[in-house]
Scaffold this motif. Structure first.
Motif, mmCIF file in Angstrom:
data_model
loop_
_atom_site.group_PDB
_atom_site.id
_atom_site.type_symbol
_atom_site.label_atom_id
_atom_site.label_comp_id
_atom_site.label_asym_id
_atom_site.label_seq_id
_atom_site.Cartn_x
_atom_site.Cartn_y
_atom_site.Cartn_z
ATOM 1 N N ALA A 1 13.609 -23.636 50.358
ATOM 2 C CA ALA A 1 12.415 -24.445 50.635
ATOM 3 C C ALA A 1 11.173 -23.765 50.066
ATOM 4 C CB ALA A 1 12.263 -24.678 52.133
ATOM 5 N N ALA A 2 11.252 -22.448 49.837
ATOM 6 C CA ALA A 2 10.112 -21.732 49.236
ATOM 7 C C ALA A 2 10.159 -21.877 47.723
ATOM 8 C CB ALA A 2 10.137 -20.259 49.631
ATOM 9 N N THR A 3 11.295 -21.563 47.168
ATOM 10 C CA THR A 3 11.514 -21.770 45.724
ATOM 11 C C THR A 3 13.009 -21.658 45.493
ATOM 12 O OG1 THR A 3 10.502 -21.231 43.585
ATOM 13 C CG2 THR A 3 11.400 -19.392 44.801
ATOM 14 N N THR A 4 13.489 -22.339 44.471
ATOM 15 C CA THR A 4 14.934 -22.291 44.195
ATOM 16 C C THR A 4 15.189 -21.388 42.997
ATOM 17 O OG1 THR A 4 14.694 -24.199 42.781
ATOM 18 C CG2 THR A 4 15.440 -24.615 45.034
ATOM 19 N N GLN A 5 16.436 -21.077 42.785
ATOM 20 C CA GLN A 5 16.838 -20.389 41.558
ATOM 21 C C GLN A 5 16.873 -21.419 40.420
ATOM 22 O OE1 GLN A 5 16.923 -17.186 41.638
ATOM 23 N NE2 GLN A 5 16.640 -17.161 43.848
ATOM 24 N N THR A 6 16.739 -20.921 39.213
ATOM 25 C CA THR A 6 16.708 -21.795 38.031
ATOM 26 C C THR A 6 18.010 -21.629 37.244
ATOM 27 O OG1 THR A 6 14.312 -21.625 37.941
ATOM 28 C CG2 THR A 6 15.407 -22.241 35.898
ATOM 29 N N PRO A 7 18.660 -22.728 36.864
ATOM 30 C CA PRO A 7 19.947 -22.598 36.155
ATOM 31 C C PRO A 7 19.779 -22.009 34.758
ATOM 32 C CG PRO A 7 19.250 -24.902 36.211
ATOM 33 C CD PRO A 7 18.275 -24.137 37.056
ATOM 34 N N VAL A 8 20.815 -21.340 34.311
ATOM 35 C CA VAL A 8 20.734 -20.682 32.986
ATOM 36 C C VAL A 8 20.409 -21.704 31.895
ATOM 37 C CG1 VAL A 8 22.209 -18.684 33.479
ATOM 38 C CG2 VAL A 8 23.261 -20.820 32.747
ATOM 39 N N GLN A 9 20.872 -22.932 32.049
ATOM 40 C CA GLN A 9 20.598 -23.940 31.012
ATOM 41 C C GLN A 9 19.083 -24.097 30.804
ATOM 42 O OE1 GLN A 9 22.754 -24.100 33.451
ATOM 43 N NE2 GLN A 9 24.647 -25.069 32.802
ATOM 44 N N ALA A 10 18.327 -24.083 31.909
ATOM 45 C CA ALA A 10 16.869 -24.243 31.798
ATOM 46 C C ALA A 10 16.235 -22.973 31.241
ATOM 47 C CB ALA A 10 16.276 -24.585 33.163
ATOM 48 N N VAL A 11 16.808 -21.819 31.630
ATOM 49 C CA VAL A 11 16.279 -20.551 31.105
ATOM 50 C C VAL A 11 16.524 -20.485 29.598
ATOM 51 C CG1 VAL A 11 16.444 -18.028 31.234
ATOM 52 C CG2 VAL A 11 16.594 -19.404 33.332
ATOM 53 N N TYR A 12 17.703 -20.925 29.153
ATOM 54 C CA TYR A 12 17.988 -20.935 27.704
ATOM 55 C C TYR A 12 17.052 -21.893 26.969
ATOM 56 C CZ TYR A 12 22.282 -18.320 28.669
ATOM 57 O OH TYR A 12 23.167 -17.357 29.065
ATOM 58 N N ALA A 13 16.719 -23.005 27.609
ATOM 59 C CA ALA A 13 15.797 -23.954 26.962
ATOM 60 C C ALA A 13 14.440 -23.283 26.748
ATOM 61 C CB ALA A 13 15.656 -25.220 27.805
ATOM 62 N N MET A 14 14.018 -22.488 27.734
ATOM 63 C CA MET A 14 12.738 -21.771 27.591
ATOM 64 C C MET A 14 12.855 -20.674 26.532
ATOM 65 S SD MET A 14 11.215 -21.595 31.448
ATOM 66 C CE MET A 14 12.672 -21.244 32.384
ATOM 67 N N GLN A 15 14.014 -20.026 26.505
ATOM 68 C CA GLN A 15 14.239 -18.978 25.504
ATOM 69 C C GLN A 15 14.186 -19.583 24.095
ATOM 70 O OE1 GLN A 15 17.520 -16.091 26.204
ATOM 71 N NE2 GLN A 15 18.185 -16.714 24.187
ATOM 72 N N ASP A 16 14.773 -20.748 23.928
ATOM 73 C CA ASP A 16 14.735 -21.433 22.627
ATOM 74 C C ASP A 16 13.295 -21.685 22.202
ATOM 75 O OD1 ASP A 16 17.386 -21.505 22.211
ATOM 76 O OD2 ASP A 16 17.659 -23.627 22.711
ATOM 77 N N TYR A 17 12.470 -22.093 23.154
ATOM 78 C CA TYR A 17 11.058 -22.327 22.834
ATOM 79 C C TYR A 17 10.446 -21.052 22.247
ATOM 80 C CZ TYR A 17 6.036 -22.408 23.604
ATOM 81 O OH TYR A 17 4.696 -22.279 23.428
ATOM 82 N N PHE A 18 10.625 -19.933 22.978
ATOM 83 C CA PHE A 18 9.992 -18.689 22.520
ATOM 84 C C PHE A 18 10.571 -18.190 21.200
ATOM 85 C CE2 PHE A 18 8.868 -18.217 27.099
ATOM 86 C CZ PHE A 18 7.501 -18.139 26.922
ATOM 87 N N PHE A 19 11.881 -18.311 21.039
ATOM 88 C CA PHE A 19 12.522 -17.700 19.866
ATOM 89 C C PHE A 19 12.550 -18.617 18.648
ATOM 90 C CE2 PHE A 19 15.300 -14.593 22.539
ATOM 91 C CZ PHE A 19 14.161 -13.870 22.831
ATOM 92 N N LYS A 20 12.452 -19.952 18.892
ATOM 93 C CA LYS A 20 12.705 -20.842 17.753
ATOM 94 C C LYS A 20 11.521 -21.691 17.317
ATOM 95 C CE LYS A 20 17.648 -21.240 18.646
ATOM 96 N NZ LYS A 20 18.637 -22.081 19.309
ATOM 97 N N TYR A 21 10.612 -22.029 18.244
ATOM 98 C CA TYR A 21 9.582 -22.976 17.777
ATOM 99 C C TYR A 21 8.247 -22.883 18.530
ATOM 100 C CZ TYR A 21 11.272 -25.752 21.762
ATOM 101 O OH TYR A 21 11.621 -26.170 23.015
#
Ligand code: PLP
Length: 392
Positions: free
Chosen positions: A23-43
């Motif tokens: 209820a405070a905050t949830t964990q984030t799935p690796v799929q979403a973390v990879y999507a963010m990583q793609d942003y930083f590394f690719k475009y």
């Protein structure tokens, strides 16, 4: 129903702890973390400004995330605004609403401070604010709201699910009361978005807010604001990215959503949120709701059976289970749960002092279940709480 054990593979930290602070905050799935990583590394580039390929790709991903969130809630993308959290979403409405002195707002006693303070501050500009009572289990009686409506009432702000009690408000009825009276309604979906089905077409709120980092499984620093009539609300922030023309004398704003998103937004966060919302949709909100609600119901009833434990909230609850061990401070209980068994729960007032005060206690321990929690983790919680009662 999805397979909980395979879902857990997408959340590596769950191998280390029993995470019951959803209820405070949830964990984030690796799929979403990879999507963010793609942003930083690719475009990585800025959004909406620039003709070069990276700017175009960033803008496409950012706007795709908006489409994903809008389609998840079945709302228009142009009315779906990205913010940094639910708090900012609510402040945009409370600041941007065309108030007149003597207007009236209704909130409830069981709101998170984020859905209370922005309305209370309106008293400074001559807006009257009524805080309606709730029952001891944190349930809002729609009739209390109907009775509080007056000729000058302009807006009702109410939670869908209480973060203190897990009570699920009868939001359809409250919303229809608002509509009949010609009063706007803001629904705080912070504890329901991603955790339970919300029929936006039948609730038909004027404003809907939620963070990205709770049931939607997105990163912190992301939030959503839906405004049914965006032209009626003034932007809280002015600056780059939200104007179509500026002269020495004046400026012309872009329509929603750009109008509400001045400055460089949390681009990687929003892209991660877009992917995590898709993840939630793939698992199915109905399955998530069933899973979380069942775990919470069972945890509440098992904890209730332990002598020296008091459980709060209604029988029919969302994934939130507040309780106390008689004779012990809530923070001490939370600390022992963590230090002995790695069980992470929240303790205290949960940013909702009036709601907790209404119980006559100075804090609670709050276990809140997420889509990835298991029956074994529930067992562990119950057993450890039972052991703690022996310490008193
Ligand atoms: C019901 C409710 N409203 C609002 C908020 C505020 O959310 P945020 O901190 O993301 O702005 C919370 C957070 O716990 C909440 O539970």
């Amino acid at each position: 129903m999805y397979d909980v054990l395979s879902v857990r593979e997408d959340f590596p930290v769950l191998k280390e702890v029993i995470y019951l602070d959803n209820a405070a905050t949830t964990q984030t799935p690796v799929q979403a973390v990879y999507a963010m990583q793609d942003y930083f590394f690719k475009y990585a580039a800025n959004h909406g400004r620039g003709a070069h390929r990276l700017a175009r790709e960033t803008t496409n991903h950012y706007e795709d995330a908006r489409e994903s969130v809008a389609s998840f809630f079945n709302i228009d993308a142009e009315k779906t605004i990205f913010t940094k959290n639910a708090t900012e979403s609510i402040n945009i409405v409370s600041r941007g609403f065309p108030w007149k002195k003597g207007d009236h707002v209704i909130v409830t006693l069981v709101e998170h401070h984020s859905n209370l303070l922005p309305w209370m501050r309106l008293r400074d500009i001559g807006v009257e604010v009524t805080v309606v009572d709730v029952d001891v289990a944190g349930v809002v009686n729609p009739e209390e709201i109907r009775n509080a409506i007056k000729d000058n009432t302009r807006l009702i702000a109410v939670n869908h699910v209480s973060n203190v009690f897990g009570s699920v408000q009868d939001i359809e009825t409250i919303s229809s009361i608002a509509r009949q009276a010609g009063v706007k309604i803001l629904v705080d979906g912070s504890q329901s978005a991603g955790n339970m089905s919300i029929d936006m077409k039948s609730v038909d709120p004027d404003f809907f807010v939620c963070p990205g980092h709770k049931g939607l499984l997105g990163p912190q620093g992301t939030g959503v604001l839906y405004i049914k009539e965006p032209d009626e609300i003034e932007s809280l922030f002015l600056g780059g990215g939200m104007v179509s023309s500026v002269t020495r004398e004046s400026f012309k704003m872009e329509p929603s959503p750009a109008k509400f998103e001045a400055g460089t937004p949390n681009i990687p966060g929003v892209i991660g949120l877009g992917r995590s919302v898709e993840y939630v949709a793939e698992l199915g909100v109905d399955s998530i709701q069933k899973h979380e609600f069942e775990l919470a119901r069972e945890a509440a009833s098992r904890l209730e059976d332990i002598a020296g434990v008091e459980v709060y909230g209604p029988k029919k609850r969302a994934g939130v289970v507040p309780f106390n061990v008689t004779g012990m401070n809530a923070h001490d209980v939370a600390m022992i749960l963590d230090q002995t068994k790695g069980i992470c729960v929240r303790s205290g007032y949960h940013c909702a002092m009036p709601g907790v005060d209404n119980l006559g206690v100075n804090g609670t321990v709050r276990a809140s279940f997420g889509l990835y929690n298991t029956e074994d983790e529930l067992e562990s919680l119950v057993k450890t709480v039972s052991d703690i009662t022996a310490l008193v």
